[in-house]
Design an enzyme around this catalytic site. Structure first.
Site, PDB file in Angstrom:
ATOM      1  N   GLU A 101     -52.161  22.754   7.257  1.00 52.42           N
ATOM      2  CA  GLU A 101     -51.225  22.536   8.351  1.00 52.42           C
ATOM      3  C   GLU A 101     -50.214  23.655   8.470  1.00 52.42           C
ATOM      4  O   GLU A 101     -49.921  24.382   7.527  1.00 52.42           O
ATOM      5  CB  GLU A 101     -50.529  21.195   8.190  1.00 52.42           C
ATOM      6  N   CYS A 114     -43.836  27.803   9.309  1.00 56.60           N
ATOM      7  CA  CYS A 114     -44.130  27.475   7.915  1.00 56.60           C
ATOM      8  C   CYS A 114     -45.645  27.569   7.726  1.00 56.60           C
ATOM      9  O   CYS A 114     -46.403  26.815   8.330  1.00 56.60           O
ATOM     10  CB  CYS A 114     -43.614  26.066   7.639  1.00 56.60           C
ATOM     11  N   CYS A 121     -53.134  22.421  -4.127  1.00 53.70           N
ATOM     12  CA  CYS A 121     -52.408  23.284  -5.071  1.00 53.70           C
ATOM     13  C   CYS A 121     -52.682  22.784  -6.468  1.00 53.70           C
ATOM     14  O   CYS A 121     -52.735  21.593  -6.714  1.00 53.70           O
ATOM     15  CB  CYS A 121     -50.908  23.248  -4.781  1.00 53.70           C
ATOM     16  N   CYS A 125     -46.691  19.651  -8.807  1.00 52.12           N
ATOM     17  CA  CYS A 125     -45.296  19.241  -8.928  1.00 52.12           C
ATOM     18  C   CYS A 125     -45.217  17.743  -8.599  1.00 52.12           C
ATOM     19  O   CYS A 125     -45.910  17.260  -7.698  1.00 52.12           O
ATOM     20  CB  CYS A 125     -44.408  20.058  -7.988  1.00 52.12           C
ATOM     21  N   CYS A 128     -44.629  16.433  -4.863  1.00 53.21           N
ATOM     22  CA  CYS A 128     -45.244  17.198  -3.771  1.00 53.21           C
ATOM     23  C   CYS A 128     -46.597  16.618  -3.388  1.00 53.21           C
ATOM     24  O   CYS A 128     -47.476  16.464  -4.243  1.00 53.21           O
ATOM     25  CB  CYS A 128     -45.403  18.662  -4.212  1.00 53.21           C
ATOM     26  N   CYS A 351     -44.243  19.745   5.067  1.00 49.83           N
ATOM     27  CA  CYS A 351     -45.507  20.437   4.834  1.00 49.83           C
ATOM     28  C   CYS A 351     -46.372  19.716   3.814  1.00 49.83           C
ATOM     29  O   CYS A 351     -45.892  19.203   2.837  1.00 49.83           O
ATOM     30  CB  CYS A 351     -45.226  21.860   4.355  1.00 49.83           C
TER      31      CYS A 351
HETATM   32  N1  SAH Z   1     -45.773  26.380  -3.645  1.00 52.93           N
HETATM   33  C1  SAH Z   1     -44.605  26.989  -3.147  1.00 52.93           C
HETATM   34  C2  SAH Z   1     -44.477  26.932  -1.647  1.00 52.93           C
HETATM   35  C3  SAH Z   1     -44.886  25.667  -0.953  1.00 52.93           C
HETATM   36  S1  SAH Z   1     -43.898  24.243  -1.176  1.00 52.93           S
HETATM   37  C4  SAH Z   1     -43.388  26.393  -3.796  1.00 52.93           C
HETATM   38  O1  SAH Z   1     -43.505  25.376  -4.479  1.00 52.93           O
HETATM   39  O2  SAH Z   1     -42.324  26.981  -3.649  1.00 52.93           O
HETATM   40  C5  SAH Z   1     -42.490  24.577  -0.140  1.00 52.93           C
HETATM   41  C6  SAH Z   1     -41.230  23.830  -0.566  1.00 52.93           C
HETATM   42  O3  SAH Z   1     -41.315  22.419  -0.254  1.00 52.93           O
HETATM   43  C7  SAH Z   1     -41.006  23.925  -2.056  1.00 52.93           C
HETATM   44  O4  SAH Z   1     -39.663  24.176  -2.334  1.00 52.93           O
HETATM   45  C8  SAH Z   1     -41.397  22.552  -2.506  1.00 52.93           C
HETATM   46  O5  SAH Z   1     -40.851  22.267  -3.734  1.00 52.93           O
HETATM   47  C9  SAH Z   1     -40.893  21.682  -1.365  1.00 52.93           C
HETATM   48  N2  SAH Z   1     -41.466  20.332  -1.351  1.00 52.93           N
HETATM   49  C10 SAH Z   1     -42.683  19.931  -1.769  1.00 52.93           C
HETATM   50  N3  SAH Z   1     -42.832  18.600  -1.605  1.00 52.93           N
HETATM   51  C11 SAH Z   1     -41.693  18.139  -1.072  1.00 52.93           C
HETATM   52  C12 SAH Z   1     -41.234  16.841  -0.666  1.00 52.93           C
HETATM   53  N4  SAH Z   1     -42.001  15.766  -0.782  1.00 52.93           N
HETATM   54  N5  SAH Z   1     -39.992  16.751  -0.150  1.00 52.93           N
HETATM   55  C13 SAH Z   1     -39.212  17.843  -0.014  1.00 52.93           C
HETATM   56  N6  SAH Z   1     -39.593  19.083  -0.387  1.00 52.93           N
HETATM   57  C14 SAH Z   1     -40.809  19.229  -0.909  1.00 52.93           C
HETATM   58 FE1  SF4 Z   2     -47.813  23.521  -5.385  1.00 52.19          FE
HETATM   59 FE2  SF4 Z   2     -46.409  21.667  -4.150  1.00 52.19          FE
HETATM   60 FE3  SF4 Z   2     -45.590  22.583  -6.490  1.00 52.19          FE
HETATM   61 FE4  SF4 Z   2     -45.438  24.170  -4.316  1.00 52.19          FE
HETATM   62  S1  SF4 Z   2     -44.306  22.264  -4.667  1.00 52.19           S
HETATM   63  S2  SF4 Z   2     -46.209  24.710  -6.379  1.00 52.19           S
HETATM   64  S3  SF4 Z   2     -47.261  23.488  -3.217  1.00 52.19           S
HETATM   65  S4  SF4 Z   2     -47.475  21.425  -6.114  1.00 52.19           S
END
Ligand code: SAH
Ligand code: SF4
Length: 385
Positions: A101, A114, A121, A125, A128, A351
């Protein structure tokens, strides 16, 4: 050569992901002069034209030559929604089982896109939804660039729209961009190119969860803005939220940040530190104090992101008054601190979340889909109350 080429047949070259140099090389290969690359790049990227027949300053015979040697692949848009506040969202189907997306968010004179770099991934995390989908595959350079192309194209022909609608790009969609290093770096060079998308280095941001060696490598290869997904002010908590911290703990991560800031003699101004706010997990006054102390030596802009709930996450968003308190505290400590607005929520703009609902690849996903209607239940309970 182009990453889609293989040696057993002679497939058409997808021009979408070629840098200026590669396009010059491609034209040399078919016996054409370098200025053809300039012409085609203008049509393709500035004009958002994907049909060689519409490139009217190329001769008919050259157009025919291009038809047989090259193609321009735009992934199929399987979902598209434009919300009232100007936010636009697309799900692009890359192949039979994989979609990503892309989200466009307009804010006072800017248009920020974005962009996704991977399907899923591997880093997982805890908060996420992309991480929960597991890792499927890296995007090609062409697939990364196609996202910018689709966004620009959605605003109509170049002649009618004046300036380019996409002024800023953040590599903050699905995936960890530094784990798809070569394709992402190449795509960012193309985004910066005036014949590509003309995005200046300060308006092009890569966000990483902290893949330290790749941060240093990036420092050598391209000059763009950096955002770090910090999310916790100490190793104990960060190990749980951002598991890659176990490999590259805060001390190493912040040292890499310093190397990034010191790269040029003129010094870079600062790094954006992203901090997702999860109720009862990382949002206490103690966490705020610890965070202020941690970043003392790193010129930072802190971006607080209210957690975006998704089915089965097991976390809740910090209440607005807590986010406000956190922000005010950090402001008083001298940090520029912003709160990411939750616009575009009517189209679920966080995202990585929509694809998880549209696609059904893993057992895990199907379990989640059953929970779509019950956002509060989950198998990932908050770490602290
Ligand atoms: N993998 C990279 C970039 C993609 S995630 C990273 O982790 O930085 C982009 C941002 O969205 C990151 O800061 C991530 O921690 C945040 N993010 C992921 N899931 C989220 C959620 N459920 N609510 C708010 N932010 C979130
Ligand atoms: Fe991967 Fe999501 Fe962690 Fe970014 S926040 S590194 S997309 S698992």
């Amino acid at each position: 050569m182009n990453e889609e080429t293989n040696s057993t047949s002679r497939p058409k070259v997808n021009l979408m992901g070629l840098t200026q140099e590669e396009l010059v090389e491609f034209f040399a290969g078919i016996g054409e002069k370098p200025f053809r690359a300039t012409q085609v790049m203008k049509w393709l990227h500035l004009g958002a034209v994907d049909d060689f027949q519409d490139m009217t300053n190329l001769s008919k015979s050259l157009r025919a030559k291009l038809e047989s040697a090259a193609e321009i692949i735009v992934p199929e848009v399987t979902f598209k929604k434009y919300s009232k506040d100007g936010t636009r969202k697309w799900v692009l189907k890359l192949d039979s089982g994989n979609s990503v997306e892309t989200v466009f968010i307009p804010t006072d004179g800017r248009g920020t896109l974005c962009v996704s770099s991977q399907v899923g991934c591997v880093l997982d995390c805890s908060f996420c939804s992309t991480g929960k989908q597991g890792f499927q595959r890296n995007l090609t350079t062409a697939e990364i660039i196609a996202q910018v192309w689709v966004a620009n194209q959605s605003f109509g022909p170049r002649d009618n729209r004046g300036d380019r609608p996409v002024t800023n790009v953040v590599m903050m969609g699905m995936g960890e961009p530094l784990l798809n290093f070569d394709n992402v770096i190449k795509a960012m060079h193309l985004m910066k190119d005036d014949l590509g998308y003309g995005i200046s280095k300060r308006r092009l941001t890569l966000s990483t969860s902290g893949v330290v060696p790749a941060m240093d490598q990036m420092n050598e290869e391209i000059d763009v803005a950096l955002a770090v997904s910090l999310h916790a002010p100490n190793d104990e908590l960060r190990n749980q939220l951002v598991p890659i911290n176990r490999k590259y703990p805060l001390k190493e991560l912040l040292a890499a940040c310093t190397r990034y800031l010191d790269k040029y003699e003129s010094k870079r101004r600062r790094i954006t530190m992203e901090y997702v706010m999860i109720e009862g997990v990382n949002d206490s006054p103690e966490h705020a104090k610890e965070l202020a102390k941690l970043l003392q030596k790193i010129p930072s802009k802190i971006n607080l992101i209210p957690f975006n709930p998704f089915p089965g996450s097991g976390y809740r968003r910090s209440p607005p008054e807590r986010v406000k308190w956190f922000q005010n505290f950090l402001l008083k400590q001298g940090y520029t601190t912003t709160v990411r607005s939750t616009r575009g929520e009517d189209i679920d703009a966080a995202c990585g979340q929509l694809v998880g609902m549209v696609e059904d690849k893993t057992q895990r996903n199907s379990r989640w889909r059953e929970k779509l209607i019950d956002v509060k239940s989950g198998d990932n309970p908050p770490l602290k109350k």
